[in-house]
Motif scaffolding. Structure first.
Motif, PDB file in Angstrom:
ATOM      1  N   ALA A 130       0.856  -1.195   0.000  1.00  0.00           N
ATOM      2  CA  ALA A 130       0.000   0.000   0.000  1.00  0.00           C
ATOM      3  C   ALA A 130       0.888   1.239   0.000  1.00  0.00           C
ATOM      4  CB  ALA A 130      -0.909   0.004   1.231  1.00  0.00           C
ATOM      5  N   VAL A 131       0.617   2.162  -0.907  1.00  0.00           N
ATOM      6  CA  VAL A 131       1.341   3.431  -0.974  1.00  0.00           C
ATOM      7  C   VAL A 131       0.339   4.535  -0.648  1.00  0.00           C
ATOM      8  CG1 VAL A 131       2.814   4.921  -2.359  1.00  0.00           C
ATOM      9  CG2 VAL A 131       2.809   2.460  -2.779  1.00  0.00           C
ATOM     10  N   GLU A 132       0.539   5.190   0.477  1.00  0.00           N
ATOM     11  CA  GLU A 132      -0.448   6.137   0.989  1.00  0.00           C
ATOM     12  C   GLU A 132       0.082   7.570   0.950  1.00  0.00           C
ATOM     13  OE1 GLU A 132      -2.377   3.458   4.525  1.00  0.00           O
ATOM     14  OE2 GLU A 132      -0.268   4.070   4.731  1.00  0.00           O
ATOM     15  N   LEU A 133      -0.797   8.499   0.612  1.00  0.00           N
ATOM     16  CA  LEU A 133      -0.453   9.921   0.595  1.00  0.00           C
ATOM     17  C   LEU A 133      -1.205  10.629   1.713  1.00  0.00           C
ATOM     18  CD1 LEU A 133       0.952  12.328  -0.863  1.00  0.00           C
ATOM     19  CD2 LEU A 133      -1.155  12.571  -2.209  1.00  0.00           C
ATOM     20  N   PHE A 134      -0.463  11.340   2.558  1.00  0.00           N
ATOM     21  CA  PHE A 134      -1.047  12.077   3.679  1.00  0.00           C
ATOM     22  C   PHE A 134      -0.792  13.573   3.519  1.00  0.00           C
ATOM     23  CE2 PHE A 134      -0.309   7.818   5.209  1.00  0.00           C
ATOM     24  CZ  PHE A 134      -1.393   7.542   6.016  1.00  0.00           C
ATOM     25  N   LYS A 135      -1.673  14.360   4.110  1.00  0.00           N
ATOM     26  CA  LYS A 135      -1.533  15.806   4.058  1.00  0.00           C
ATOM     27  C   LYS A 135      -1.525  16.372   5.474  1.00  0.00           C
ATOM     28  CE  LYS A 135      -5.054  18.118   2.470  1.00  0.00           C
ATOM     29  NZ  LYS A 135      -6.008  18.720   1.497  1.00  0.00           N
ATOM     30  N   ASP A 136      -0.482  17.125   5.792  1.00  0.00           N
ATOM     31  CA  ASP A 136      -0.374  17.795   7.089  1.00  0.00           C
ATOM     32  C   ASP A 136      -1.068  19.147   6.972  1.00  0.00           C
ATOM     33  OD1 ASP A 136       0.270  18.923   9.492  1.00  0.00           O
ATOM     34  OD2 ASP A 136       2.448  18.824   9.235  1.00  0.00           O
ATOM     35  N   LEU A 137      -2.270  19.247   7.478  1.00  0.00           N
ATOM     36  CA  LEU A 137      -3.060  20.466   7.316  1.00  0.00           C
ATOM     37  C   LEU A 137      -2.408  21.674   7.976  1.00  0.00           C
ATOM     38  CD1 LEU A 137      -6.663  19.051   7.875  1.00  0.00           C
ATOM     39  CD2 LEU A 137      -5.495  19.520   5.718  1.00  0.00           C
ATOM     40  N   SER A 138      -1.657  21.435   9.042  1.00  0.00           N
ATOM     41  CA  SER A 138      -1.022  22.553   9.743  1.00  0.00           C
ATOM     42  C   SER A 138       0.110  23.171   8.931  1.00  0.00           C
ATOM     43  CB  SER A 138      -0.479  22.098  11.093  1.00  0.00           C
ATOM     44  OG  SER A 138       0.567  21.139  10.918  1.00  0.00           O
ATOM     45  N   ALA A 139       0.610  22.414   7.937  1.00  0.00           N
ATOM     46  CA  ALA A 139       1.739  22.902   7.141  1.00  0.00           C
ATOM     47  C   ALA A 139       1.293  23.448   5.788  1.00  0.00           C
ATOM     48  CB  ALA A 139       2.746  21.776   6.910  1.00  0.00           C
ATOM     49  N   MET A 140      -0.013  23.391   5.493  1.00  0.00           N
ATOM     50  CA  MET A 140      -0.505  23.812   4.200  1.00  0.00           C
ATOM     51  C   MET A 140      -0.593  25.325   4.122  1.00  0.00           C
ATOM     52  SD  MET A 140      -0.695  20.870   2.949  1.00  0.00           S
ATOM     53  CE  MET A 140      -1.342  21.305   1.347  1.00  0.00           C
ATOM     54  N   THR A 141      -0.353  25.865   2.931  1.00  0.00           N
ATOM     55  CA  THR A 141      -0.467  27.304   2.705  1.00  0.00           C
ATOM     56  C   THR A 141      -1.777  27.590   1.975  1.00  0.00           C
ATOM     57  OG1 THR A 141       0.877  27.013   0.710  1.00  0.00           O
ATOM     58  CG2 THR A 141       1.999  27.732   2.713  1.00  0.00           C
ATOM     59  N   GLU A 142      -1.748  27.558   0.646  1.00  0.00           N
ATOM     60  CA  GLU A 142      -2.956  27.748  -0.137  1.00  0.00           C
ATOM     61  C   GLU A 142      -3.356  26.429  -0.779  1.00  0.00           C
ATOM     62  OE1 GLU A 142      -2.359  30.743  -2.991  1.00  0.00           O
ATOM     63  OE2 GLU A 142      -1.923  32.333  -1.536  1.00  0.00           O
ATOM     64  N   PRO A 143      -4.662  26.159  -0.893  1.00  0.00           N
ATOM     65  CA  PRO A 143      -5.088  24.924  -1.541  1.00  0.00           C
ATOM     66  C   PRO A 143      -4.648  24.887  -2.998  1.00  0.00           C
ATOM     67  CG  PRO A 143      -6.944  26.434  -1.258  1.00  0.00           C
ATOM     68  CD  PRO A 143      -5.792  27.008  -0.481  1.00  0.00           C
ATOM     69  N   SER A 144      -4.340  23.713  -3.475  1.00  0.00           N
ATOM     70  CA  SER A 144      -3.889  23.551  -4.851  1.00  0.00           C
ATOM     71  C   SER A 144      -5.015  23.891  -5.818  1.00  0.00           C
ATOM     72  CB  SER A 144      -3.419  22.117  -5.100  1.00  0.00           C
ATOM     73  OG  SER A 144      -2.358  21.791  -4.238  1.00  0.00           O
ATOM     74  N   LYS A 145      -4.674  24.567  -6.904  1.00  0.00           N
ATOM     75  CA  LYS A 145      -5.641  24.899  -7.929  1.00  0.00           C
ATOM     76  C   LYS A 145      -5.433  23.970  -9.122  1.00  0.00           C
ATOM     77  CE  LYS A 145      -5.764  29.788  -6.660  1.00  0.00           C
ATOM     78  NZ  LYS A 145      -5.547  31.180  -7.137  1.00  0.00           N
ATOM     79  N   PRO A 146      -6.529  23.496  -9.716  1.00  0.00           N
ATOM     80  CA  PRO A 146      -6.381  22.599 -10.854  1.00  0.00           C
ATOM     81  C   PRO A 146      -5.594  23.251 -11.978  1.00  0.00           C
ATOM     82  CG  PRO A 146      -8.643  22.599 -10.043  1.00  0.00           C
ATOM     83  CD  PRO A 146      -7.928  23.716  -9.346  1.00  0.00           C
ATOM     84  N   ALA A 147      -4.685  22.493 -12.570  1.00  0.00           N
ATOM     85  CA  ALA A 147      -3.907  23.018 -13.696  1.00  0.00           C
ATOM     86  C   ALA A 147      -4.763  23.047 -14.949  1.00  0.00           C
ATOM     87  CB  ALA A 147      -2.671  22.141 -13.924  1.00  0.00           C
ATOM     88  N   GLU A 148      -4.446  23.949 -15.855  1.00  0.00           N
ATOM     89  CA  GLU A 148      -5.195  24.044 -17.088  1.00  0.00           C
ATOM     90  C   GLU A 148      -4.880  22.860 -17.996  1.00  0.00           C
ATOM     91  OE1 GLU A 148      -4.386  27.706 -18.941  1.00  0.00           O
ATOM     92  OE2 GLU A 148      -5.309  28.929 -17.363  1.00  0.00           O
ATOM     93  N   VAL A 149      -5.868  22.498 -18.799  1.00  0.00           N
ATOM     94  CA  VAL A 149      -5.694  21.401 -19.739  1.00  0.00           C
ATOM     95  C   VAL A 149      -5.707  21.974 -21.142  1.00  0.00           C
ATOM     96  CG1 VAL A 149      -6.628  19.218 -20.551  1.00  0.00           C
ATOM     97  CG2 VAL A 149      -6.890  19.879 -18.156  1.00  0.00           C
TER      98      VAL A 149
END
Length: 227
Positions: A130-149
């Motif tokens: 299992a390869v898991e991705l976690f997010k540390d909310l306390s370390a986040m700055t701005e939410p990621s914005k979807p890239a243009e296609v």
């Protein structure tokens, strides 16, 4: 080892001489087979790239796509029309779980390429990673914005628009990332569990390369570097 184990499962008519079933002898055979198949992953970068690089790169690319909100987390494979991000079959706007079938050699190659298979035996039946991705909310700055296609011509020259985003990080080598791109990935950590056991990747044990207090949580940037 497959021959020895198969004869054990099929009864006395297929049995080999008793020496083949000696526990010490079987351990030696297994060790030789494991080293023959997977030691190369720890000795050569070219070996790692050719042997398992494409698959590991895809997995890392999905995690980076999830972090930057580009659709490369797998959403583009199940949704999107004429090059624009859409929603998944269940209405989801991002992929939370992906399941892939593989062989025992795939599992061992993946772990070996990261230096995390030292001393391990050949993967047992039903083994999984299992390869898991976690997010540390306390370390986040701005939410990621979807890239243009961006639309583009297909290989056959059709006018159909591509569903592959441009101008995103995804599979870009870590040494080519700008400071802004690295900032997008800050606060994200990756953990691997082999048969439900957390795996410590040697390259993630260095200070600043893992979550404080737990070396099994590798920074996403370090994970890109490791691949």
């Amino acid at each position: 080892m497959d021959t020895v184990n198969s004869t054990l499962a099929h009864g006395p008519k297929t049995r080999l001489p008793s020496a083949f079933y000696d526990p010490k002898g079987r351990d030696i055979i297994e060790k030789i087979g494991t080293e023959e198949w997977f030691s190369g992953y720890t000795e050569s970068e070219e070996y790692r790239k050719l042997g398992i690089g494409a698959l590991v790169g895809d997995i890392v690319g999905r995690m980076v796509g999830s972090a930057e909100g580009s659709g490369s987390d797998g959403l583009l494979e199940v949704a999107g029309v004429d090059g624009h991000l859409g929603k998944g079959r269940g209405g989801e706007g991002s992929i939370k779980f992906a399941l892939s079938g593989c062989h025992d050699t795939t599992l061992a190659a993946t772990l070996s390429s990261l230096g995390a298979f030292e001393g391990e035996k050949w993967p047992a039946y039903t083994s999984h990673l299992a390869v898991e991705l976690f997010k540390d909310l306390s370390a986040m700055t701005e939410p990621s914005k979807p890239a243009e296609v961006a639309p583009r011509q297909s290989f056959l020259g059709s006018s159909r628009k591509s569903t592959k985003p441009s101008s995103i990080i995804t599979r870009k080598p870590v040494q080519d990332l700008t400071a802004e791109e690295k900032a997008k990935l800050q606060g994200y950590y990756v953990r691997m569990r082999y048969n439900d056991r957390p795996v410590a990747v040697p390259g993630c044990k260095l200070p600043g390369k893992h979550l404080e207090g737990d070396v099994t949580f590798c920074t996403l940037v370090r994970t890109i570097y490791s691949t």
